[in-house]
Design a protein around this motif. Structure first.
Motif, short mmCIF file in Angstrom:
data_model
loop_
_atom_site.label_atom_id
_atom_site.label_comp_id
_atom_site.label_asym_id
_atom_site.label_seq_id
_atom_site.Cartn_x
_atom_site.Cartn_y
_atom_site.Cartn_z
N SER A 353 0.82 -1.21 0.00
CA SER A 353 0.00 0.00 0.00
C SER A 353 0.85 1.26 0.00
O SER A 353 0.45 2.30 -0.55
CB SER A 353 -0.92 0.01 1.22
OG SER A 353 -1.81 -1.09 1.21
N GLU A 354 2.03 1.18 0.61
CA GLU A 354 2.92 2.34 0.66
C GLU A 354 3.31 2.80 -0.74
O GLU A 354 3.67 3.97 -0.94
CB GLU A 354 4.19 2.00 1.45
CG GLU A 354 3.95 1.69 2.92
CD GLU A 354 3.73 2.94 3.77
OE1 GLU A 354 3.76 4.04 3.20
OE2 GLU A 354 3.52 2.78 4.98
N GLN A 356 1.37 2.82 -3.48
CA GLN A 356 0.22 3.10 -4.35
C GLN A 356 -0.06 4.58 -4.49
O GLN A 356 -1.10 4.98 -5.02
CB GLN A 356 -1.02 2.34 -3.85
CG GLN A 356 -0.82 0.84 -3.91
CD GLN A 356 -2.10 0.05 -4.04
OE1 GLN A 356 -3.19 0.57 -3.93
NE2 GLN A 356 -1.95 -1.25 -4.30
N LEU A 362 -7.17 1.93 -2.18
CA LEU A 362 -6.07 0.98 -2.06
C LEU A 362 -6.56 -0.40 -2.47
O LEU A 362 -7.62 -0.83 -2.01
CB LEU A 362 -5.55 0.93 -0.63
CG LEU A 362 -4.94 2.22 -0.06
CD1 LEU A 362 -4.62 2.03 1.42
CD2 LEU A 362 -3.70 2.61 -0.84
N VAL A 364 -4.73 -4.24 -2.95
CA VAL A 364 -3.54 -5.08 -2.93
C VAL A 364 -3.95 -6.53 -3.03
O VAL A 364 -5.05 -6.92 -2.62
CB VAL A 364 -2.70 -4.85 -1.65
CG1 VAL A 364 -2.16 -3.42 -1.61
CG2 VAL A 364 -3.52 -5.12 -0.39
N LEU A 381 -5.85 -1.38 6.89
CA LEU A 381 -5.32 -0.47 5.87
C LEU A 381 -6.17 0.79 5.77
O LEU A 381 -5.65 1.91 5.61
CB LEU A 381 -5.27 -1.18 4.52
CG LEU A 381 -4.33 -2.38 4.39
CD1 LEU A 381 -4.41 -2.97 2.99
CD2 LEU A 381 -2.90 -2.01 4.75
N LYS A 382 -7.48 0.62 5.84
CA LYS A 382 -8.37 1.77 5.79
C LYS A 382 -8.08 2.73 6.94
O LYS A 382 -8.01 3.94 6.76
CB LYS A 382 -9.82 1.30 5.86
CG LYS A 382 -10.83 2.41 5.77
CD LYS A 382 -11.91 2.49 6.80
CE LYS A 382 -11.98 1.60 7.92
NZ LYS A 382 -13.14 1.79 8.81
N PHE A 385 -4.42 4.45 6.31
CA PHE A 385 -4.23 5.35 5.18
C PHE A 385 -5.42 6.29 4.94
O PHE A 385 -5.32 7.19 4.11
CB PHE A 385 -3.96 4.54 3.91
CG PHE A 385 -2.66 3.79 3.95
CD1 PHE A 385 -1.46 4.42 3.64
CD2 PHE A 385 -2.63 2.45 4.30
CE1 PHE A 385 -0.26 3.72 3.67
CE2 PHE A 385 -1.44 1.74 4.35
CZ PHE A 385 -0.24 2.38 4.04
N ALA A 389 -10.12 0.44 1.23
CA ALA A 389 -9.08 -0.56 0.97
C ALA A 389 -9.71 -1.90 0.64
O ALA A 389 -10.67 -2.31 1.27
CB ALA A 389 -8.16 -0.69 2.17
N HIS A 448 -8.95 -2.29 -10.21
CA HIS A 448 -8.39 -1.17 -9.43
C HIS A 448 -8.65 0.16 -10.14
O HIS A 448 -9.09 1.14 -9.53
CB HIS A 448 -6.89 -1.39 -9.23
CG HIS A 448 -6.33 -0.56 -8.11
ND1 HIS A 448 -5.02 -0.68 -7.69
CD2 HIS A 448 -6.89 0.41 -7.32
CE1 HIS A 448 -4.81 0.17 -6.69
NE2 HIS A 448 -5.92 0.84 -6.46
#
Length: 586
Positions: A353-354, A356, A362, A364, A381-382, A385, A389, A448
């Motif tokens: 994710s870093e 993207q 996001l 992945v 992740l949500k 960031f 996600a 995506h």
């Protein structure tokens, strides 16, 4: 009063503002609970019923929902004729509680229903045609799907050919056309009446409870209880509360009543399986709302994620002490196994994710990731960031199973449904805050791009409006058990009815360190009033907020914002702050 206007942005980059009218000109004419209730949209004239939400004030007539009377009548026929009925559930907590509720109710009505819970890895989400046909050929004349079925067009068509009746009880978003069920009870049907659609925030277990009420009423009208007692329907509210909270349904209106009353039932430990699970979870007091989401729910979920999918239903329906103890211990063990698996997937997904960049969504994917933990990882992740996600686990066949979590103001379920209708997905659906999907690995990149483009404006708008909403200001000495208990009286709290957030300070950090494998930041602080305060920033050690708190600017005064909780560690009772944000005071 805290000069919020002097904090244009905090350490996390958020603007702090007051919630609603809680700090308006006449707010202090009301007690704290009244302020909190009105700040969450409660009209002043309705304060009494929101202070103690009950079904009497919030439960609608079940007949207002499309197909409810058809479903209740068909179930009543099955009860009277002692037909073979099977409950087809889902493997998560909402599915398990929904299935358990109907099983326990039908048993109380003299039925002995069967149940079927699909395996997450082998069968995936929702009814499969093969399973429905097998149940029909095994003698079931009526199948009730719970927490699934709204999108099961092919499976329900196969069941219809087989001649078995299917009732769908669901809450996930529906398409413009409906699958061929005898009845489809779902407040999120597009043809639902306005009053019915207003209950679209119900979890599936809430819809199942309404069906149960309609069934009992139908049997009463037929004279079924002339020679037998009516089942105590309210005794099932513990299941409704658990499924509602664990499914992160919005706690407003009827759901607040379900949870408030369900917690009372749960405190009586009437459900053997729930009582045993509480003991295994080391809950010695009456369960609180957050215990459902963080202690009981994850353990029941662990069965469907990394164990046997039917363990939750078996636990919630058993009347055997030994069986309850064995299942509860197994779920506790599986939950620990789930945590270990989740940690590995979380680390890999976060690293992806870093890279993207400025993607609005996001997304992945990884070969061999365990499908049972991808929803939890998506939620992590949500949170980290601040964007929707989706995490996808792909297998050797090139099939990806995905789970997504969204942010407030961004309807991920509708976007996934649109992707399915455009041909990008083999299956998909959900609701605003969560969604699931099945996709060919070759299409992941196109998916995506589709979601990123469709949701970019919504995500940008949500981020532009990103603020930290504060309910009240307390001095450090004012963060104490009495005030916390007073604020808790405005609960139960959850999505849609957020727990009170306080601001307090100015404070200076006396001690800061990290604890736990999750990288939690633990603080001891002192205020200008001489009071000391304990605070915790969960999973914050590697964030800018955590780094600041751990000493990047030691010696400066700061304001803290977060949720005040009661800490009962060691048998004592003190208040501590769970940190959401901080801002420098000098």
């Amino acid at each position: 009063m805290l000069p919020l206007s002097r904090i244009p942005t905090s350490i996390t980059g958020q603007t702090w503002c007051w919630r609603g009218a809680a700090n308006g000109e006449d707010a202090h004419a009301d007690d704290l609970v009244a302020q909190l209730l009105m700040a969450r949209g409660c009209p002043r004239e309705d304060l009494a019923i929101h202070r103690a939400p009950t079904l009497r004030h919030f439960m609608p007539d079940p007949s207002l929902f499309q197909d409810m009377d058809v479903a209740a009548s068909r179930l009543a026929d099955a009860v009277e004729a002692n037909e073979t009925v099977t409950i087809y559930g889902d493997y998560d907590v909402d599915g398990a509680t929904s299935a358990a509720l109907l099983i326990r109710l039908l048993r109380a009505l003299g039925q002995e229903p069967g149940y079927y819970i699909p395996d997450r890895l082998m069968e995936g989400y929702g009814p499969s045609g093969a399973a429905l046909v097998k149940l029909a050929q095994g003698g079931s004349s009526l199948i009730v799907t719970v927490d699934c079925g709204a999108q099961a067009f092919e499976a329900l068509a196969m069941a219809r050919v087989e001649g078995v009746d299917v009732i769908v009880v669901d809450h996930h978003q529906c398409a413009t056309t409906l699958p061929p069920a005898l009845a489809l009870v779902n407040p999120n049907r597009l043809d639902e009446c306005a009053e019915g659609a207003a209950h679209g925030h119900l979890a599936a277990v809430g819809v199942a409870f309404l069906l149960g009420a309609a069934l009992v009423r139908e049997l009463r009208s037929r004279g079924y209880f002339a020679a037998r007692a009516e089942p105590p329907l309210l005794d099932l509210l513990d299941l409704v509360a658990l499924g509602t909270v664990a499914d992160v349904a919005q706690l407003r209106g009827l759901n607040r009543a379900f949870v408030a009353q369900g917690l009372k039932v749960m405190a009586g430990r009437r459900n053997l399986g729930l009582a045993t699970l509480a003991a295994v979870s080391r809950l010695t007091r009456a369960p609180l709302c957050h215990d459902l989401g963080f202690a009981l729910g994850p353990r029941i979920n662990a069965g469907g994620r990394v164990g046997k999918s039917d363990l939750g239903v078996r636990l919630l329906t058993t009347e055997d002490d030994e069986e309850a103890r064995a299942i509860a211990q197994e779920l506790d063990r599986l939950n620990e196994e789930r945590r270990a698996i989740e940690s590995i997937v979380q680390e890999e997904a976060a690293q992806m994710s870093e890279h993207q960049g400025n993607r609005s969504v996001l997304l992945v994917s990884g070969d061999g990731w365990h499908p049972g933990v991808i929803g939890i990882v998506a939620g992590r992740l949500k949170e980290k960031f601040g964007r929707p996600a989706i995490v996808i686990a792909t297998d050797e066949t090139g099939t990806g199973k995905g789970s997504g979590r969204s942010i407030s103001g961004v309807d991920l379920g509708a976007a996934v449904l649109a992707a399915k209708e455009s041909g990008l997905l083999a299956a998909g659906g959900g609701h605003a805050m969560a969604a699931g999907l099945t996709v060919n690995s070759d299409s992941i990149g196109y998916l995506h791009d589709f979601l990123d483009e469709r949701l970019a404006a919504d995500v940008a708008r949500a981020n532009a409006e990103r603020v930290l909403v504060v309910d009240t200001l307390l001095s450090p000495r004012g963060v104490n058990p009495r005030i916390v208990a007073e604020m808790d009286a405005a609960g139960p709290f959850g999505v849609g009815w957020p727990a009170p957030r306080i601001a307090t300070g100015p404070l200076r950090i006396v001690k800061a360190d990290t604890v736990g494998s999750g990288g939690h930041v633990r603080l001891i602080l002192t205020g200008q009033d001489g009071a000391s305060l304990k605070a915790v920033g969960f999973r914050q050690a590697e964030t800018p907020l955590g780094q600041a708190l751990l000493g990047a600017s030691r010696g400066r005064s700061l304001w803290l914002a977060g949720r005040a909780k009661i800490d009962e560690w060691g048998g004592g009772k003190s208040a501590e702050l769970h940190i959401d944000d901080a801002a420098w005071a000098d």
